[in-house]
Design a protein around this motif. Sequence first.
Motif, short mmCIF file in Angstrom:
data_model
loop_
_atom_site.label_atom_id
_atom_site.label_comp_id
_atom_site.label_asym_id
_atom_site.label_seq_id
_atom_site.Cartn_x
_atom_site.Cartn_y
_atom_site.Cartn_z
N LYS A 1 11.44 6.59 2.53
CA LYS A 1 10.84 7.23 3.64
C LYS A 1 9.59 6.21 4.02
O LYS A 1 9.20 5.11 3.22
N VAL A 2 9.25 6.53 5.44
CA VAL A 2 8.26 5.56 5.92
C VAL A 2 6.88 6.41 6.41
O VAL A 2 7.06 7.38 6.94
N ALA A 3 5.78 6.18 5.73
CA ALA A 3 4.57 6.89 6.17
C ALA A 3 3.76 6.09 6.90
O ALA A 3 3.64 4.70 6.92
N LEU A 4 2.84 6.52 7.78
CA LEU A 4 1.88 5.78 8.52
C LEU A 4 0.39 6.57 8.20
O LEU A 4 0.22 7.78 8.34
N ILE A 5 -0.47 5.74 7.54
CA ILE A 5 -1.53 6.26 7.20
C ILE A 5 -2.89 5.52 7.87
O ILE A 5 -2.90 4.44 7.93
N THR A 6 -3.78 6.22 8.41
CA THR A 6 -4.81 5.41 9.06
C THR A 6 -6.02 5.54 7.97
O THR A 6 -6.00 6.21 7.14
N GLY A 7 -6.81 4.44 8.17
CA GLY A 7 -7.89 4.30 7.17
C GLY A 7 -7.37 4.01 5.81
O GLY A 7 -7.76 4.47 4.94
N ALA A 8 -6.12 3.23 5.95
CA ALA A 8 -5.39 2.90 4.81
C ALA A 8 -5.85 1.78 3.89
O ALA A 8 -5.57 1.61 2.89
N ALA A 9 -6.98 1.15 4.05
CA ALA A 9 -7.52 -0.08 3.49
C ALA A 9 -8.28 0.23 2.38
O ALA A 9 -8.79 -0.71 1.72
N SER A 10 -8.79 1.46 2.29
CA SER A 10 -9.79 1.71 1.07
C SER A 10 -9.76 3.13 1.08
O SER A 10 -9.13 3.96 1.52
N GLY A 11 -10.50 3.57 0.20
CA GLY A 11 -10.72 5.03 -0.56
C GLY A 11 -9.53 5.95 -0.55
O GLY A 11 -8.25 5.48 -1.19
N ILE A 12 -9.27 7.16 0.09
CA ILE A 12 -8.42 8.06 -0.06
C ILE A 12 -7.19 7.53 0.40
O ILE A 12 -5.75 7.39 0.23
N GLY A 13 -7.31 6.64 1.69
CA GLY A 13 -6.11 6.24 2.49
C GLY A 13 -5.28 5.29 1.34
O GLY A 13 -4.11 5.28 1.46
N LEU A 14 -6.32 4.33 0.83
CA LEU A 14 -5.54 3.28 -0.20
C LEU A 14 -4.94 4.03 -1.40
O LEU A 14 -3.94 3.53 -1.63
N ALA A 15 -5.62 4.82 -1.88
CA ALA A 15 -5.17 5.44 -3.04
C ALA A 15 -3.88 6.26 -2.60
O ALA A 15 -2.79 6.39 -3.32
N THR A 16 -3.58 6.97 -1.46
CA THR A 16 -2.44 7.55 -1.09
C THR A 16 -1.44 6.40 -0.74
O THR A 16 -0.10 6.69 -1.13
N THR A 17 -1.59 5.39 -0.15
CA THR A 17 -0.66 4.30 -0.03
C THR A 17 -0.04 3.81 -1.33
O THR A 17 1.00 3.61 -1.40
N GLU A 18 -0.92 3.46 -2.28
CA GLU A 18 -0.52 3.18 -3.60
C GLU A 18 0.73 4.06 -4.27
O GLU A 18 1.43 3.65 -4.83
N ALA A 19 0.12 5.15 -4.41
CA ALA A 19 1.16 6.32 -4.77
C ALA A 19 2.33 6.51 -3.89
O ALA A 19 3.54 6.58 -4.73
N LEU A 20 2.23 6.31 -2.66
CA LEU A 20 3.53 6.39 -2.03
C LEU A 20 4.59 5.26 -2.19
O LEU A 20 5.66 5.35 -2.39
#
Length: 242
Positions: A8-27
């Motif tokens: 799957k492909v996800a697009l996450i805003t504010g992905a470089a830190s905080g919740i966005g980064l944590a979700t990026t890493e999990a995905l």
Amino acid sequence: MAEGMQGKVALITGAASGIGLATTEALIAAGARVVLADRDEKALGALRSRLGEAAVPLVVDLLDLESCAAMVPGALEKAGRIDILHCNAGTYIGGDLIETDTATIDRMLNLNVNAVMKNVRDVLPHMIERGSGDIVVTCSVAGHAAVPWEPVYSGSKWAITCFVQTMRRQLNKKGIRVSQVSPGPVVSALLADWPEENLRKAKESGSLIEPTEVADAVMFMLTRPRNVTIRDMIVLPTNFDI
């Protein structure tokens, strides 16, 4: 049975830190590719080096009209599809309303509300055509309670709660799930604007959670079978009292 993220492909805003980064890493750990949309180009480059090809950097300034409008087309050009949109970027204002200048109010509402609505609107033709998709918005417990020390922030999150739930009803017959995660105070840069006394008390009482704990909630929502929508998940530190 839980739905897999492989391919799957996800697009996450504010992905470089905080919740966005944590979700990026999990995905990425679950097998997804993630387009990391953020204005911090240097941080995005470092994350691409650390996370590998599954991390696709996309420099975006959501407060710039042209950059915001170019985000979804840019993500599709880089990744070919968008299965998941996580509207996570946001900012914070605390304190009495009279202490806040109007330019700061505009910035918060443009990022916390307007950009979310525009991002969702821009991704919808792609998801509707495919008949599938997940849209998750990072809201806040402040979108469920009138928090007296953050009237502008709380107001912006109440607006998002309304928006998410109306869009859920518009799209639930089109194969698109719309939901939000509503954390309490999270250890992140956003808390820099908290009143010092409130922040001190929260730290002393253990009333803060980590971004990874919010990402866990997002992953739970995304991995439910397609006949299940988690419409909102409130994630609080156990000792947080509101």
